[in-house]
Design a protein around this motif. Structure first.
Motif, PDB file in Angstrom:
ATOM      1  N   LEU A  42      52.263 -19.063  58.163  1.00 49.64           N
ATOM      2  CA  LEU A  42      52.289 -18.119  59.466  1.00 49.64           C
ATOM      3  C   LEU A  42      52.500 -16.728  59.474  1.00 49.64           C
ATOM      4  O   LEU A  42      51.906 -15.786  60.011  1.00 49.64           O
ATOM      5  N   ARG A  43      53.577 -16.459  58.418  1.00 53.44           N
ATOM      6  CA  ARG A  43      53.743 -15.181  58.166  1.00 53.44           C
ATOM      7  C   ARG A  43      52.674 -14.173  57.623  1.00 53.44           C
ATOM      8  O   ARG A  43      52.350 -13.366  57.835  1.00 53.44           O
ATOM      9  N   GLN A  78      49.410 -15.105  57.853  1.00 57.66           N
ATOM     10  CA  GLN A  78      48.414 -15.115  58.891  1.00 57.66           C
ATOM     11  C   GLN A  78      48.585 -13.920  59.908  1.00 57.66           C
ATOM     12  O   GLN A  78      47.604 -13.188  60.272  1.00 57.66           O
ATOM     13  N   LYS A  79      49.922 -13.444  60.383  1.00 56.97           N
ATOM     14  CA  LYS A  79      50.263 -12.537  61.062  1.00 56.97           C
ATOM     15  C   LYS A  79      49.896 -11.190  60.317  1.00 56.97           C
ATOM     16  O   LYS A  79      49.765 -10.117  61.140  1.00 56.97           O
ATOM     17  N   ALA A  80      50.253 -11.142  59.069  1.00 56.39           N
ATOM     18  CA  ALA A  80      50.233  -9.750  58.183  1.00 56.39           C
ATOM     19  C   ALA A  80      48.752  -9.385  58.290  1.00 56.39           C
ATOM     20  O   ALA A  80      47.724  -9.765  58.388  1.00 56.39           O
TER      21      ALA A  80
END
Length: 147
Positions: free
Chosen positions: A142-143, A145-147
């Motif tokens: 998830l981290r 994908q957010k970056a």
């Protein structure tokens, strides 16, 4: 090393005994795809031929799930105290033709979890309170994908 029972060089020369490790992680080469548009690079073709020749010389002729994969999974299950995790392509068959206790599937990869005999996966109330071993993987994904 797992199949032969020989000591692991990284373990300081000590032999592994059943139950010495909590988790065994297997990352085998993905099985060949039946239909390919092009040939793999020459080094990969040579490696595949060498693997087939070694398996044939060792008497492992036949489908991999019926011989070498089965032996490797059995050895890993004997060695692991808690679980064996096998990385596979998301659309590939189960390792050694054996259905896992659970799986974590992504877009391209799947992680199959096999439990040694006598170790049952958490269920019911225990499953809700026990830490999910894949929480860290999900959080990192998830981290990313957010970056």
């Amino acid at each position: 090393e797992i199949l032969s029972g020989s000591p692991a060089a990284s373990a300081g020369g000590a032999a592994w005994a059943p139950g010495d490790v909590d988790v065994v992680y297997l990352d085998p080469m993905f099985p060949r795809q039946k239909a390919r548009k092009g040939m793999p690079d020459l080094p990969m073709q040579v490696l595949a031929e060498c693997c087939e020749a070694v398996a044939s010389a060792a008497g492992d002729a036949g489908p991999p799930e019926s011989t070498a994969e089965r032996r490797l999974l059995d050895a890993a299950l004997r060695l692991a105290r808690e679980r064996v995790v096998v990385k596979r392509a998301a659309d590939s068959p189960f390792f050694a033709g054996t259905k896992p206790a659970s799986s974590l599937k992504g877009t391209t990869n799947r992680f199959d979890v096999y439990m040694p005999r006598g170790v049952a996966p958490a269920s019911g109330k225990e499953a809700k309170t026990a830490a999910d071993p894949f929480d860290a993987i999900r959080a990192a994904h998830l981290r990313a994908q957010k970056a």
